[in-house]
Structure formats: structure tokens, C-alpha cells
Design a protein around this motif. Structure first.
Motif, PDB file in Angstrom:
ATOM      1  N   SER A  89      36.274  10.271  -6.433  1.00  0.00           N
ATOM      2  CA  SER A  89      37.496   9.908  -6.789  1.00  0.00           C
ATOM      3  C   SER A  89      38.817  10.700  -6.150  1.00  0.00           C
ATOM      4  O   SER A  89      38.245  11.621  -5.268  1.00  0.00           O
ATOM      5  CB  SER A  89      37.585  10.057  -8.515  1.00  0.00           C
ATOM      6  OG  SER A  89      37.662  11.710  -8.698  1.00  0.00           O
ATOM      7  N   GLU A  91      42.838  11.308  -7.328  1.00  0.00           N
ATOM      8  CA  GLU A  91      44.033  11.262  -8.073  1.00  0.00           C
ATOM      9  C   GLU A  91      45.218  11.338  -7.153  1.00  0.00           C
ATOM     10  O   GLU A  91      45.257  11.882  -6.091  1.00  0.00           O
ATOM     11  CB  GLU A  91      44.162  12.178  -8.996  1.00  0.00           C
ATOM     12  CG  GLU A  91      45.325  12.132 -10.016  1.00  0.00           C
ATOM     13  CD  GLU A  91      45.202  13.295 -11.261  1.00  0.00           C
ATOM     14  OE1 GLU A  91      46.074  14.151 -11.278  1.00  0.00           O
ATOM     15  OE2 GLU A  91      43.966  12.957 -12.102  1.00  0.00           O
ATOM     16  N   TYR A  92      46.312  10.278  -7.571  1.00  0.00           N
ATOM     17  CA  TYR A  92      47.405   9.961  -6.518  1.00  0.00           C
ATOM     18  C   TYR A  92      48.845   9.931  -7.550  1.00  0.00           C
ATOM     19  O   TYR A  92      48.597   9.450  -8.827  1.00  0.00           O
ATOM     20  CB  TYR A  92      47.414   9.202  -5.479  1.00  0.00           C
ATOM     21  CG  TYR A  92      47.064   7.680  -6.393  1.00  0.00           C
ATOM     22  CD1 TYR A  92      48.208   6.867  -6.259  1.00  0.00           C
ATOM     23  CD2 TYR A  92      45.752   7.443  -6.681  1.00  0.00           C
ATOM     24  CE1 TYR A  92      48.130   5.633  -6.896  1.00  0.00           C
ATOM     25  CE2 TYR A  92      45.770   6.041  -7.142  1.00  0.00           C
ATOM     26  CZ  TYR A  92      46.539   5.224  -7.151  1.00  0.00           C
ATOM     27  OH  TYR A  92      46.633   3.696  -8.024  1.00  0.00           O
ATOM     28  N   THR A  98      50.782   9.524 -12.822  1.00  0.00           N
ATOM     29  CA  THR A  98      49.631   9.608 -11.906  1.00  0.00           C
ATOM     30  C   THR A  98      48.575   8.502 -12.376  1.00  0.00           C
ATOM     31  O   THR A  98      48.463   8.069 -13.252  1.00  0.00           O
ATOM     32  CB  THR A  98      48.825  10.956 -11.899  1.00  0.00           C
ATOM     33  OG1 THR A  98      48.289  11.032 -13.282  1.00  0.00           O
ATOM     34  CG2 THR A  98      49.810  12.014 -11.884  1.00  0.00           C
ATOM     35  N   SER A 100      44.233   7.100 -10.493  1.00  0.00           N
ATOM     36  CA  SER A 100      43.355   7.657  -9.672  1.00  0.00           C
ATOM     37  C   SER A 100      42.384   6.381  -9.326  1.00  0.00           C
ATOM     38  O   SER A 100      42.222   5.457  -9.995  1.00  0.00           O
ATOM     39  CB  SER A 100      42.338   8.563 -10.589  1.00  0.00           C
ATOM     40  OG  SER A 100      41.710   8.243 -11.530  1.00  0.00           O
ATOM     41  N   HIS A 102      38.406   5.221  -7.686  1.00  0.00           N
ATOM     42  CA  HIS A 102      37.121   5.598  -7.402  1.00  0.00           C
ATOM     43  C   HIS A 102      36.223   4.840  -6.465  1.00  0.00           C
ATOM     44  O   HIS A 102      36.585   3.651  -6.568  1.00  0.00           O
ATOM     45  CB  HIS A 102      36.329   5.626  -8.845  1.00  0.00           C
ATOM     46  CG  HIS A 102      36.936   6.689  -9.712  1.00  0.00           C
ATOM     47  ND1 HIS A 102      36.124   7.944 -10.041  1.00  0.00           N
ATOM     48  CD2 HIS A 102      38.051   6.836 -10.355  1.00  0.00           C
ATOM     49  CE1 HIS A 102      36.900   8.687 -10.858  1.00  0.00           C
ATOM     50  NE2 HIS A 102      38.191   7.905 -11.337  1.00  0.00           N
TER      51      HIS A 102
END
Length: 171
Positions: A89, A91-92, A98, A100, A102
């Protein structure tokens, strides 16, 4: 064919002040859909991808048939808890929080050429995250392809790979 004629703008969606560019009107028009897929195939083919990576969820609608048309594989970049098996994964940050993405741990063999596909390039946050995630699992990301790009938001500058868009809007 002017594909913009087959994309409708929906004001104040998903929140006030946002003009949402809806591709469902393009998808349901057989002629416009075929033209869009043909143009995307023409733009993506020179990258010689092994795989197309679709970003959940509208990216799936584009990447899967495009992969079939180009004779390459299709992989999914999904939200948390949506893929079986072991995942990797990333996260951004978004402008409103935010998120994420996967990918299945074994979705990409190291060095495989991958083109990431989504419906829209706006600020570039989601596509940049998709590219980073693909690189994290060993992909050689060669380009990004979208139906729509909103030029005023400058998202292309965040990607670090060539990008192609079938239609552009200033804002």
C-alpha cells in the motif's frame, strides 16, 4: 469526433464549487466509446506495456478493455480492503485529507513496463501515488493515460512520466 460533446459537466458535485466531468455519457454512446478506446490505444501502444494499471474505480472501466485491445495484462490499484491476498500500500495526501492505494504483492514482476490509466488528471495526487506504488513493487512506469485533463490544476507536473489525455479543459 469531438469527445467533449459526449462528456457532461455536473456542477457542485461531489461538493459545492466543483464541476464534475462525467464520462458515463461517453461510455454509454457506442460510437464515442469506440473512438475513445481507439485513440487511447493509439496513444498507449508505443509505450509497449506489459500491463495496464487501472485506478479504482473509473480507471478500471478504461484500463481493462484497453488492455484487451492492446493484448497486455490488466492490474487493479484499489482502496483498502478490496484486494485478496497480500498487498502493498501507499498512503497519499489529497486536498481534503488522505487516501491510500493498494496493489497485490505479486501483481507486477520487477522491470515490467506499466501504463497507469484513470479517467481524470486534475491535481495529479492520485496518479502520482499510483506511479509511486507501482514503482514500489518494481514496475517500470512508462506513462499515464486519461480521458480528461484539467490543465489549470497542473497535475501533469507531479507525475514524472509522460502523460496523454484525450480531452482537456482549462478549469
Amino acid at each position: 469526433m469531438d469527445l467533449k460533446q459526449h462528456i457532461r459537466g455536473i456542477p457542485d458535485f461531489p461538493k459545492p464549487g466543483i464541476l464534475f466531468y462525467d464520462i458515463s455519457t461517453l461510455l454509454r454512446n457506442a460510437d464515442a466509446w469506440q473512438v475513445a478506446m481507439g485513440r487511447l490505444a493509439h496513444a498507449v501502444a508505443p509505450a509497449q506495456p506489459h500491463l495496464l494499471a487501472g485506478v479504482e474505480s473509473r480507471g478500471f472501466l478504461l484500463a481493462a478493455p484497453l488492455a484487451s485491445k492492446l493484448g497486455c495484462g490488466f492490474i487493479m490499484l484499489r482502496k483498502p480492503g478490496k484486494l485478496p491476498g497480500r498487498t502493498v500500500s501507499l498512503e497519499y495526501d489529497l486536498e481534503y485529507g488522505t487516501d491510500s492505494l493498494h496493489i497485490q504483492e505479486d501483481a507486477v514482476k520487477p522491470g515490467q513496463r506499466v501504463v497507469v490509466v484513470d479517467d481524470l488528471l486534475a491535481t495529479g495526487g492520485t496518479l502520482a501515488a499510483a506511479i509511486s506504488l507501482l514503482r514500489k513493487v518494481g514496475a517500470e512506469v512508462t506513462m499515464a493515460a486519461v480521458i480528461i485533463e484539467i490543465l489549470a490544476l497542473g497535475g501533469r507536473d507531479r507525475l514524472g512520466v509522460p502523460a496523454t489525455a484525450l480531452v482537456t479543459y482549462e478549469s
